[in-house]
Design an enzyme around this catalytic site. Structure first.
Site, PDB file in Angstrom:
ATOM      1  CG  PHE A  65      -2.034  -0.976   1.144  1.00 36.15           C
ATOM      2  CD1 PHE A  65      -1.769  -2.332   1.252  1.00 36.15           C
ATOM      3  CD2 PHE A  65      -3.345  -0.560   0.934  1.00 36.15           C
ATOM      4  CE1 PHE A  65      -2.786  -3.264   1.145  1.00 36.15           C
ATOM      5  CE2 PHE A  65      -4.368  -1.484   0.819  1.00 36.15           C
ATOM      6  CZ  PHE A  65      -4.096  -2.841   0.927  1.00 36.15           C
ATOM      7  CB  ILE A  67      -2.466   5.436   1.214  1.00 36.79           C
ATOM      8  CG1 ILE A  67      -2.926   3.979   0.973  1.00 36.79           C
ATOM      9  CG2 ILE A  67      -3.644   6.403   1.254  1.00 36.79           C
ATOM     10  CD1 ILE A  67      -3.789   3.753  -0.220  1.00 36.79           C
ATOM     11  CG  HIS A 177       7.635  -6.765  16.088  1.00 36.97           C
ATOM     12  ND1 HIS A 177       8.697  -5.963  16.475  1.00 36.97           N
ATOM     13  CD2 HIS A 177       6.651  -5.927  15.686  1.00 36.97           C
ATOM     14  CE1 HIS A 177       8.349  -4.694  16.322  1.00 36.97           C
ATOM     15  NE2 HIS A 177       7.126  -4.646  15.851  1.00 36.97           N
ATOM     16  CB  THR A 189       3.150  -4.591  22.575  1.00 40.13           C
ATOM     17  OG1 THR A 189       3.611  -4.937  21.256  1.00 40.13           O
ATOM     18  CG2 THR A 189       4.308  -4.075  23.385  1.00 40.13           C
ATOM     19  CD  GLU A 247       2.858  -5.188  15.167  1.00 43.66           C
ATOM     20  OE1 GLU A 247       3.645  -5.153  14.208  1.00 43.66           O
ATOM     21  OE2 GLU A 247       3.061  -4.627  16.264  1.00 43.66           O
ATOM     22  CG  ASP A 270      14.056  -0.421  12.889  1.00 44.26           C
ATOM     23  OD1 ASP A 270      15.096   0.251  12.677  1.00 44.26           O
ATOM     24  OD2 ASP A 270      12.974   0.083  13.239  1.00 44.26           O
TER      25      ASP A 270
HETATM   26  N1  UDP Z   1       0.441   3.581   4.807  1.00 44.26           N
HETATM   27  C1  UDP Z   1       0.272   4.398   3.675  1.00 44.26           C
HETATM   28  N2  UDP Z   1       0.010   5.723   3.831  1.00 44.26           N
HETATM   29  C2  UDP Z   1      -0.073   6.321   5.056  1.00 44.26           C
HETATM   30  C3  UDP Z   1       0.119   5.508   6.199  1.00 44.26           C
HETATM   31  C4  UDP Z   1       0.392   4.148   6.043  1.00 44.26           C
HETATM   32  O1  UDP Z   1       0.359   3.899   2.552  1.00 44.26           O
HETATM   33  O2  UDP Z   1      -0.305   7.545   5.115  1.00 44.26           O
HETATM   34  C5  UDP Z   1       0.680   2.134   4.621  1.00 44.26           C
HETATM   35  C6  UDP Z   1       2.094   1.852   4.118  1.00 44.26           C
HETATM   36  O3  UDP Z   1       2.068   0.705   3.310  1.00 44.26           O
HETATM   37  C7  UDP Z   1       2.836   1.591   5.410  1.00 44.26           C
HETATM   38  C8  UDP Z   1       1.779   0.836   6.201  1.00 44.26           C
HETATM   39  O4  UDP Z   1       0.537   1.465   5.853  1.00 44.26           O
HETATM   40  O5  UDP Z   1       4.030   0.859   5.216  1.00 44.26           O
HETATM   41  C9  UDP Z   1       1.958   0.848   7.722  1.00 44.26           C
HETATM   42  O6  UDP Z   1       2.239   2.143   8.189  1.00 44.26           O
HETATM   43  P1  UDP Z   1       3.690   2.549   8.721  1.00 44.26           P
HETATM   44  O7  UDP Z   1       4.717   1.892   7.868  1.00 44.26           O
HETATM   45  O8  UDP Z   1       3.756   4.041   8.834  1.00 44.26           O
HETATM   46  O9  UDP Z   1       3.699   1.886  10.182  1.00 44.26           O
HETATM   47  P2  UDP Z   1       5.019   1.517  11.023  1.00 44.26           P
HETATM   48  O10 UDP Z   1       5.809   0.521  10.236  1.00 44.26           O
HETATM   49  O11 UDP Z   1       5.784   2.793  11.240  1.00 44.26           O
HETATM   50  O12 UDP Z   1       4.447   0.932  12.283  1.00 44.26           O
END
Ligand code: UDP
Ligand code: MN
Length: 297
Positions: A65, A67, A177, A189, A247, A270
């Site tokens: 995704f 977005i 994770h 968590t 998650e 990470d």
């Molecule tokens: N995502 C997106 N647009 C946004 C927020 C999230 O496309 O504005 C999608 C994107 O694929 C991203 C996933 O949702 O990798 C999960 O969000 P994010 O990676 O920010 O979460 P984190 O890994 O920081 O927990």
């Protein structure tokens, strides 16, 4: 002279790296108590696996995704996927986006396609993240079931950094994770409020899985995403959102529908966590991002 051992036994006893049956590690857990393999470098033979999956002419769907501002991640994501993801196999990239014009044209190897799926956006990043379950679910039924055997569902703010191949494929798989692969159950968590559909009691749960890398056959991913989306909708009606969004619901699902294969944190790392000795390969790596700047607008 002693009893003659069958040749297979002799092979198992032979402690040589050249031996094709010698694929084990003593420093990591290689199998769960429900007999699901845990995939670490050094525990499998990719030559054998590649041959098996090539014979079946398997096509793998990679859903991602992008977005709003997250389209900036697509170029590096796709470029590195071309180098490392399912090399030698058929791949469909399914890119869900609200900005199709921002999907970069990345040169693709033979047997690999990009499919752009235009979808709506949501104001909150939490909702964007969670709605992935609903969208993967509805496209599984409409489309993926006719086009691919397996789905791999990942975050986009990532780059491939080493081989991610057919060793990951199984009916249903999740990924440990990176923050919790060596942690105790008490520190996982999970959602702990009993009112939430994502609630996991203190004495349950095997591992803490990452929301950013799971998959399986289209049918299994269909079932997983359906359950998770439905659970989210029940919570939403009560004004509840689980602590770690999708998650949390994924982790709840895996307590009761256990994965048939588990990926080590090699598959979602990470670098904030350094590079411990246990990691022989870092295959899929989180990119640093400015949360405030990228998640809004
Ligand atoms: N995502 C997106 N647009 C946004 C927020 C999230 O496309 O504005 C999608 C994107 O694929 C991203 C996933 O949702 O990798 C999960 O969000 P994010 O990676 O920010 O979460 P984190 O890994 O920081 O927990
Ligand atoms: Mn992410």
């Amino acid at each position: 002279s002693g009893r003659q051992l069958p040749p297979y036994f002799l092979l198992l006893q032979c402690d040589s790296k050249e031996n094709f049956l010698f694929h084990r590690r003593s420093d990591v857990l290689m199998m769960t108590p429900w007999f699901a393999p845990i995939v670490w470098e050094g525990t499998y033979n990719s030559e054998i696996l590649n041959e098996q999956f090539r014979r079946r002419n398997v096509t793998v769907g990679l859903t991602v995704f992008a977005i709003k501002k997250y389209t900036v991640f697509l170029n590096k994501f796709l470029e590195t996927a071309e180098t490392y993801f399912m090399v030698g196999h058929r791949v469909n990239y399914y890119i869900f986006t609200d900005r199709p014009e921002e999907v970069p044209k990345v040169p693709l190897k033979e047997g690999r396609n990009v499919v752009v799926l235009q979808v709506q956006n949501y104001p909150r990043w939490q909702e964007i993240s969670m709605r992935r379950m609903e969208l993967i679910n509805s496209f599984s039924q409409q489309r993926f079931i006719n086009e691919v055997s397996y789905l791999v569902c990942v975050d986009v703010d990532m780059r491939f950094n080493d081989q991610v191949g057919v060793e990951i494929l199984s009916n249903l798989f999740g990924t440990l994770h990176p923050h919790f692969y060596a942690a105790e159950r008490q520190s996982f968590t999970y959602e702990r409020r009993p009112a939430s559909q994502a609630y996991v009691p203190r004495d349950e749960g095997d591992f803490y899985y990452a929301g950013g890398f799971f998959g399986g056959t289209v049918m299994e991913v269909y079932k997983l995403t359906k359950k998770c989306h439905e659970a989210m909708m029940v919570d939403k009606a009560k004004g509840i959102e689980a602590i770690w969004q999708d998650e949390s619901y994924l982790n709840k699902y895996f307590v009761y529908y256990k994965p048939t294969k588990i990926l080590s944190p090699e598959y979602l790392w990470d670098d904030d966590l350094g590079r411990p000795e246990i990691l022989k390969k870092i295959r899929f790596l989180a990119l640093p991002k400015n949360h405030a700047a990228i998640r809004n607008k």
